[in-house]
Scaffold this motif. Structure first.
Motif, PDB file in Angstrom:
ATOM      1  N   GLN A   1       0.851  -1.196   0.000  1.00 30.30           N
ATOM      2  CA  GLN A   1       0.000   0.000   0.000  1.00 30.30           C
ATOM      3  C   GLN A   1       0.876   1.231   0.000  1.00 30.30           C
ATOM      4  N   ALA A   2       0.529   2.206  -0.837  1.00 33.72           N
ATOM      5  CA  ALA A   2       1.334   3.413  -0.936  1.00 33.72           C
ATOM      6  C   ALA A   2       1.203   4.253   0.325  1.00 33.72           C
ATOM      7  N   ARG A   3       2.311   4.760   0.794  1.00 38.51           N
ATOM      8  CA  ARG A   3       2.291   5.650   1.948  1.00 38.51           C
ATOM      9  C   ARG A   3       3.542   6.521   1.924  1.00 38.51           C
ATOM     10  N   LEU A   4       3.464   7.633   2.630  1.00 37.78           N
ATOM     11  CA  LEU A   4       4.593   8.548   2.773  1.00 37.78           C
ATOM     12  C   LEU A   4       5.167   8.368   4.169  1.00 37.78           C
ATOM     13  N   VAL A   5       6.452   8.153   4.249  1.00 34.56           N
ATOM     14  CA  VAL A   5       7.110   7.885   5.517  1.00 34.56           C
ATOM     15  C   VAL A   5       8.157   8.966   5.785  1.00 34.56           C
ATOM     16  N   GLU A   6       7.892   9.789   6.801  1.00 31.41           N
ATOM     17  CA  GLU A   6       8.827  10.858   7.159  1.00 31.41           C
ATOM     18  C   GLU A   6       9.820  10.363   8.207  1.00 31.41           C
ATOM     19  N   SER A   7      10.990  10.985   8.205  1.00 33.38           N
ATOM     20  CA  SER A   7      12.005  10.705   9.216  1.00 33.38           C
ATOM     21  C   SER A   7      12.915  11.917   9.348  1.00 33.38           C
ATOM     22  N   GLY A   8      13.697  11.936  10.418  1.00 33.79           N
ATOM     23  CA  GLY A   8      14.693  12.980  10.582  1.00 33.79           C
ATOM     24  C   GLY A   8      14.357  14.042  11.611  1.00 33.79           C
ATOM     25  N   GLY A   9      13.163  13.985  12.179  1.00 32.36           N
ATOM     26  CA  GLY A   9      12.823  14.967  13.198  1.00 32.36           C
ATOM     27  C   GLY A   9      13.592  14.722  14.482  1.00 32.36           C
ATOM     28  N   GLY A  10      13.478  15.669  15.406  1.00 28.84           N
ATOM     29  CA  GLY A  10      14.161  15.519  16.677  1.00 28.84           C
ATOM     30  C   GLY A  10      14.190  16.793  17.469  1.00 28.84           C
ATOM     31  N   LEU A  11      15.006  16.790  18.516  1.00 28.86           N
ATOM     32  CA  LEU A  11      15.162  17.938  19.400  1.00 28.86           C
ATOM     33  C   LEU A  11      16.543  18.537  19.161  1.00 28.86           C
ATOM     34  N   VAL A  12      16.569  19.822  18.829  1.00 31.33           N
ATOM     35  CA  VAL A  12      17.831  20.523  18.602  1.00 31.33           C
ATOM     36  C   VAL A  12      17.786  21.874  19.290  1.00 31.33           C
ATOM     37  N   GLN A  13      18.950  22.497  19.407  1.00 33.10           N
ATOM     38  CA  GLN A  13      19.026  23.846  19.948  1.00 33.10           C
ATOM     39  C   GLN A  13      18.905  24.862  18.819  1.00 33.10           C
ATOM     40  N   ALA A  14      18.502  26.046  19.176  1.00 34.22           N
ATOM     41  CA  ALA A  14      18.399  27.127  18.189  1.00 34.22           C
ATOM     42  C   ALA A  14      19.743  27.320  17.494  1.00 34.22           C
ATOM     43  N   GLY A  15      19.678  27.525  16.192  1.00 34.58           N
ATOM     44  CA  GLY A  15      20.878  27.709  15.392  1.00 34.58           C
ATOM     45  C   GLY A  15      21.398  26.436  14.747  1.00 34.58           C
ATOM     46  N   GLN A  16      20.912  25.296  15.203  1.00 30.02           N
ATOM     47  CA  GLN A  16      21.362  24.030  14.644  1.00 30.02           C
ATOM     48  C   GLN A  16      20.532  23.647  13.425  1.00 30.02           C
ATOM     49  N   SER A  17      20.886  22.499  12.845  1.00 30.60           N
ATOM     50  CA  SER A  17      20.252  22.054  11.600  1.00 30.60           C
ATOM     51  C   SER A  17      19.642  20.672  11.751  1.00 30.60           C
ATOM     52  N   LEU A  18      18.673  20.387  10.896  1.00 30.66           N
ATOM     53  CA  LEU A  18      18.081  19.066  10.753  1.00 30.66           C
ATOM     54  C   LEU A  18      17.760  18.853   9.279  1.00 30.66           C
ATOM     55  N   ARG A  19      17.752  17.582   8.860  1.00 33.73           N
ATOM     56  CA  ARG A  19      17.294  17.247   7.518  1.00 33.73           C
ATOM     57  C   ARG A  19      16.173  16.230   7.626  1.00 33.73           C
ATOM     58  N   LEU A  20      15.018  16.599   7.129  1.00 30.29           N
ATOM     59  CA  LEU A  20      13.882  15.690   7.090  1.00 30.29           C
ATOM     60  C   LEU A  20      13.870  14.952   5.752  1.00 30.29           C
ATOM     61  N   SER A  21      13.419  13.711   5.811  1.00 29.43           N
ATOM     62  CA  SER A  21      13.261  12.908   4.602  1.00 29.43           C
ATOM     63  C   SER A  21      11.839  12.377   4.535  1.00 29.43           C
TER      64      SER A  21
END
Length: 118
Positions: A1-21
């Motif tokens: 079955q088709a679905r969209l699966v997100e990943s990459g979230g989390g807890l960071v401090q201001a000024g930092q980076s994250l990459r979501l997929s």
């Protein structure tokens, strides 16, 4: 079955980076490639808002609040869309949702939490 699966979230401090997929599982390439892919977010008490979108021809659109800090991209071979988030701010805290839109309709992922501490 088709679905969209997100990943990459989390807890960071201001000024930092994250990459979501966001991977389009169970979606064939001929369906994914023409789709417009987008990231939305929803903070508690707020409506869901568009963060960024990318068309099949790689035209991009960003919310004013993230311009210059976030970059959306897509890899059609992997059927995946990314959101690179730099210089994160506490006001970026929200659940981030992946969205795929085609001629038939719109499809949503389950969301991934991003929390930015000050």
């Amino acid at each position: 079955q088709a679905r969209l699966v997100e990943s990459g979230g989390g807890l960071v401090q201001a000024g930092q980076s994250l990459r979501l997929s966001c991977a389009a599982k169970g979606t064939i390439t001929s369906v994914f490639n023409p789709s417009t892919m987008s990231w939305y977010r929803q903070a508690p008490g707020n409506e869901r808002e568009l963060v960024a979108s990318i068309t099949s021809t790689r035209n991009t659109n960003y919310a004013d609040s993230v311009k210059g800090r976030f970059t959306i991209s897509r890899d059609n071979a992997k059927k995946t869309v990314y959101l690179q988030m730099n210089n994160l701010k506490p006001e970026d805290t929200a659940v981030y949702y992946c969205n795929r839109a085609d001629s038939v309709g719109q499809y949503w992922g389950q969301g991934t939490q991003v929390t930015v501490s000050s």
